[in-house]
Design an enzyme around this catalytic site. Structure first.
Site, short mmCIF file in Angstrom:
data_model
loop_
_atom_site.label_atom_id
_atom_site.label_comp_id
_atom_site.label_asym_id
_atom_site.label_seq_id
_atom_site.Cartn_x
_atom_site.Cartn_y
_atom_site.Cartn_z
N ASN A 120 17.10 -40.69 46.95
CA ASN A 120 16.38 -41.94 46.68
C ASN A 120 15.00 -41.53 46.17
O ASN A 120 14.16 -41.08 46.94
CB ASN A 120 16.27 -42.75 47.98
CG ASN A 120 15.38 -43.97 47.83
OD1 ASN A 120 15.01 -44.35 46.72
ND2 ASN A 120 15.03 -44.58 48.96
N TRP A 121 14.82 -41.68 44.88
CA TRP A 121 13.56 -41.22 44.27
C TRP A 121 12.41 -42.20 44.50
O TRP A 121 11.28 -41.90 44.16
CB TRP A 121 13.76 -40.93 42.78
CG TRP A 121 14.31 -39.55 42.53
CD1 TRP A 121 14.97 -38.77 43.43
CD2 TRP A 121 14.22 -38.79 41.32
NE1 TRP A 121 15.30 -37.57 42.85
CE2 TRP A 121 14.86 -37.55 41.56
CE3 TRP A 121 13.68 -39.04 40.06
CZ2 TRP A 121 14.95 -36.56 40.59
CZ3 TRP A 121 13.77 -38.06 39.07
CH2 TRP A 121 14.40 -36.83 39.35
N LYS A 122 12.73 -43.39 45.01
CA LYS A 122 11.67 -44.40 45.26
C LYS A 122 10.84 -44.58 43.98
O LYS A 122 11.39 -44.53 42.89
CB LYS A 122 10.83 -43.99 46.48
CG LYS A 122 11.71 -43.65 47.68
CD LYS A 122 10.96 -43.48 48.97
CE LYS A 122 11.95 -43.14 50.08
NZ LYS A 122 11.34 -43.11 51.40
N HIS A 125 16.72 -51.33 51.79
CA HIS A 125 15.88 -50.22 52.27
C HIS A 125 14.70 -50.80 53.06
O HIS A 125 14.16 -51.84 52.70
CB HIS A 125 15.37 -49.38 51.10
CG HIS A 125 14.75 -48.10 51.54
ND1 HIS A 125 13.46 -48.05 52.05
CD2 HIS A 125 15.23 -46.84 51.62
CE1 HIS A 125 13.20 -46.79 52.40
NE2 HIS A 125 14.25 -46.04 52.14
N GLU A 175 11.70 -50.05 53.17
CA GLU A 175 10.46 -50.28 52.40
C GLU A 175 10.51 -51.62 51.68
O GLU A 175 9.49 -52.29 51.54
CB GLU A 175 10.24 -49.10 51.44
CG GLU A 175 9.79 -47.87 52.21
CD GLU A 175 10.14 -46.53 51.56
OE1 GLU A 175 10.51 -46.49 50.38
OE2 GLU A 175 10.04 -45.51 52.28
N GLU A 206 18.79 -45.44 58.74
CA GLU A 206 17.51 -44.78 58.46
C GLU A 206 16.44 -45.30 59.42
O GLU A 206 15.81 -46.34 59.14
CB GLU A 206 17.06 -45.10 57.03
CG GLU A 206 17.97 -44.59 55.96
CD GLU A 206 17.22 -44.43 54.64
OE1 GLU A 206 17.21 -43.31 54.12
OE2 GLU A 206 16.61 -45.40 54.17
N GLY A 227 9.99 -40.13 55.74
CA GLY A 227 8.80 -39.51 55.17
C GLY A 227 7.85 -38.91 56.20
O GLY A 227 6.72 -38.55 55.87
N SER A 231 13.79 -38.05 56.60
CA SER A 231 13.35 -36.66 56.72
C SER A 231 14.48 -35.63 56.74
O SER A 231 14.37 -34.59 57.39
CB SER A 231 12.44 -36.48 57.95
OG SER A 231 11.24 -37.22 57.79
N GLY A 266 15.09 -38.86 50.65
CA GLY A 266 13.94 -39.25 49.83
C GLY A 266 13.24 -38.04 49.25
O GLY A 266 13.67 -37.45 48.26
N GLY A 267 12.15 -37.63 49.90
CA GLY A 267 11.29 -36.56 49.38
C GLY A 267 12.02 -35.30 48.96
O GLY A 267 11.70 -34.70 47.92
P1 PGA Z 1 12.72 -39.31 53.30
O1 PGA Z 1 13.17 -40.77 52.81
O2 PGA Z 1 13.92 -38.41 53.14
O3 PGA Z 1 11.59 -38.96 52.38
O4 PGA Z 1 12.33 -39.43 54.71
C1 PGA Z 1 14.47 -41.26 53.08
C2 PGA Z 1 14.63 -42.66 52.56
O5 PGA Z 1 13.69 -43.48 52.69
O6 PGA Z 1 15.68 -43.02 52.00
#
Ligand code: PGA
Length: 247
Positions: free
Chosen positions: A10-12, A93, A95, A163, A169, A209, A230-231
């Site tokens: 997930n590149w956000k 998600h 966010e 999640e 993150g 994470s 994500g990251g």
């Molecule tokens: P993260 O993000 O791996 O950077 O913690 C995961 C996500 O929000 O899908």
């Protein structure tokens, strides 16, 4: 159980055309690990270009409107995302639930909108730190699942991602026991909701994470069928070991 591991980046709100080389490198890794289904959910502006470079990986979107078209300034329908080259969409998600105030009813409608357009859908669930600390994480997530699960939910088009918000993150993850407990609770609730056959075929991903160091342990848990990352999905160097851990 025959569930193919699904590992999705997930590149956000990260990624310009300058990062298409990473898409290509990740696509090449995906081709080497055909036993794992690998995808990248990139910003909508990159879907078309990324889908030309994606090799063995699929390209997905990070949201999808519930409606096919209409007066919704700034929004994108499933048909638009499909035409651009997306095969999957993330919905719900945390966010977006926070920043865009999406409710679980909105999320269920978005999932159906995506399905109608031929997208596969990753439906995200997860509790806050406050909920976890007050020992209500399982009740909260199961209620969120009940309220967000779209009509006709089936394993051939829907996957669930657990999640925990406090793990996203932050570099902090639940214990392996906590992940196992949550995934098995989600599986059991899915059996009640959609029947054992569909529930046992549906992938339940862990997200929050995930990195090269913890991926193998997380993916070894019985009801964990992959990850939403994500990251650590932004470069092939970081994402590659996670794909390998799933293989
Ligand atoms: P993260 O993000 O791996 O950077 O913690 C995961 C996500 O929000 O899908």
């Amino acid at each position: 159980m025959g569930r193919k591991m699904l590992v999705v980046g997930n590149w956000k709100m990260n990624g310009l055309r300058a990062q298409l080389g990473e898409v290509a490198a990740i696509g090449a890794l995906a081709r080497q690990h055909s036993g794992v289904e690998v995808g990248l959910c990139v910003p909508a502006t990159l879907i078309a270009a990324a889908s030309e470079k994606a090799g063995g990986a699929f390209i997905g979107a990070q949201d999808c409107h519930a409606k096919d078209s209409g007066a919704h300034t700034g929004c994108l329908s499933g048909a638009m995302l499909r035409e651009a080259g997306a095969a999957w969409a993330i919905v719900g998600h945390s966010e977006r639930r926070t920043d865009q105030h999406e409710t679980s009813a909105d999320v269920a409608a978005k999932a159906l909108g995506g399905k109608k357009a031929g997208l596969k859908v990753i439906l995200c669930l997860g509790e806050s730190l406050e909920t976890r600390d007050s020992d209500k994480a399982i009740d909260f997530v199961l209620a969120q699942l009940d309220d967000s699960l779209p009509e006709g939910a089936a394993a051939d088009w829907l996957a669930i991602a657990y999640e925990p918000i406090w793990a996203i993150g932050t570099g902090r993850i639940p214990t392996m026991d906590q992940i196992e407990e949550m995934h098995s609770a989600i599986r059991m609730r899915l059996r009640e909701r959609i029947g054992a056959g569909e529930a046992d075929a549906m992938r339940i991903l862990y997200g929050g994470s995930v990195n090269a160091e913890n991926a193998a342990d997380i993916f070894a848990i019985e009801d964990v069928d992959g990850g939403l990352v994500g990251g650590a999905s932004l470069t092939a160097a970081k994402f590659g070991p996670i794909i390998e851990a799933a293989a």
